[in-house]
Design an enzyme around this catalytic site. Structure first.
Site, PDB file in Angstrom:
ATOM      1  CE  LYS A  50      18.939 -54.868 -35.033  1.00  0.00           C
ATOM      2  NZ  LYS A  50      19.917 -55.027 -36.321  1.00  0.00           N
ATOM      3  CD  GLN A  56      23.520 -56.048 -36.714  1.00  0.00           C
ATOM      4  OE1 GLN A  56      22.346 -56.319 -36.623  1.00  0.00           O
ATOM      5  NE2 GLN A  56      23.968 -54.615 -37.049  1.00  0.00           N
ATOM      6  CG  ASP A 103      17.359 -54.476 -41.679  1.00  0.00           C
ATOM      7  OD1 ASP A 103      16.933 -53.896 -40.845  1.00  0.00           O
ATOM      8  OD2 ASP A 103      18.379 -55.118 -41.705  1.00  0.00           O
TER       9      ASP A 103
END
Ligand code: NDP
Length: 294
Positions: free
Chosen positions: A54, A98, A121
């Site tokens: 990422k 994460q 997200d």
């Protein structure tokens, strides 16, 4: 029939290129550099790989990339402190924590602490709710990537029967909601579904997001269906290494379906690409400007 392969490499390259061009315009026209922060707690090997990918993709698109690593013993208060700092940082437009988090840290508490405008997200309950009622929202990257590939492959999805196997908050439910918004007739299947093979056989679009290697067999698939395999399962090899396989038995499905995503090389690549797209969207919304057309 041998299915067309829906190549995640091609689609993700397109999405990343578009994000890169948008970033260049935002910088030159508005002096705005979209910034993405990724928070990693602990040293889970798979998470480390994702976070590295990422960060690399963000920098390649010309964005600001910040990586915050906390020790596996970090407390919930310490993680929340990082999130609050990033919420207040005007150079950061997207925050991604994460998952999974270590067990002493409450995942919901952390996700809900992220400013919904920076929730790239799309897991915050505000974004989940907004998406459900059809308001502009940050949409979770994996289902968004699946939808892009489906629309490009099939065109108008209206009236198609879509079966989503899996009902998690990060894949199954938002995927179903997106397909409903495209006027599909949507069925969500899960571990209590009766006669799953028969349910799957009714699908023009079959999305597998289960986490069980090769669970969906060729004879569960309607001839001519489009199959999206979200599953990422790490299988040990004889040499001690691992390989990735999906939830769909690819060799069987490829003989029945009209189109299918491979694993690896399918949905996973799109997830990272859509994260960049979401960061551009978030930066534009926060700055109150239209997303550049490219
Ligand atoms: P979860 O474990 O959160 O959810 C799995 C879902 O599958 C649950 O709804 C569960 O049902 C259902 N399920 C489990 N067993 C069966 C069964 N035998 N029959 C029918 N349904 C079943 O997983 P995620 O949604 O987080 O992830 C799913 C897969 O997608 C994983 O392999 C994951 O690694 C992968 N993934 C891939 C991404 C990518 O970028 N490609 C991103 C995110 C995930 P129930 O609710 O009843 O328990």
């Amino acid at each position: 029939m041998t299915a067309k392969i829906i190549d995640g490499k091609i689609y993700s390259a397109r999405v990343r290129e578009k994000a890169g061009k948008q970033v260049a315009i935002l910088k030159s026209k508005y002096g705005l550099t979209p910034g993405l922060a990724v928070v990693l707690v602990g040293e889970d090997p798979a998470s480390q790989v994702y976070v590295r990918n990422k960060g690399k993709a963000t920098a390649e698109a010309g964005m600001k990339s910040e990586e915050i690593r906390l020790d596996v013993s970090a407390t919930e208060a310490e993680v929340l402190e990082v999130v609050h700092r990033l919420n207040a940082d005007p150079t950061i437009h997207g925050i991604l924590v994460q998952l999974p988090l270590p067990k002493q840290v409450n995942e919901t508490a952390v996700l809900d602490a992220i400013d919904p405008m920076k929730d790239v997200d799309g897991f915050h309950v505000i974004n989940t709710g907004r998406q459900a009622v059809g308001l502009p929202a940050m949409v979770p990257c994996t289902p968004l990537g699946c939808l892009i590939m489906l629309k490009d492959t099939l065109g108008d999805l209206s009236g198609l029967n879509a079966v989503v196997v899996g009902r998690s908050n990060i894949v199954g439910k938002p995927m179903a909601s997106l397909l409903l918004a495209e006027n599909c007739t949507v069925t969500i299947a899960h571990s209590r579904t009766r006669d799953l093979p028969a349910v799957c056989r009714g699908a023009d679009i079959l999305v597998a997001a289960v986490g069980r290697p090769n669970m969906i067999r060729g004879d569960w698939i309607k001839p001519g269906a489009t199959v999206i395999d979200v599953g990422i399962n790490r299988i040990p090899k004889e040499d001690g290494k691992t390989r990735l396989i999906g939830d769909v038995c690819f060799n069987e499905a490829v003989e029945v379906a009209a189109a299918i995503t491979p694993v690896p090389g399918g949905v996973g690549l799109m997830t990272v690409a859509c994260l960049l797209a979401n960061t551009v969207t978030a930066a534009c919304r926060q700055a109150g400007i239209e997303e550049p057309e490219v």
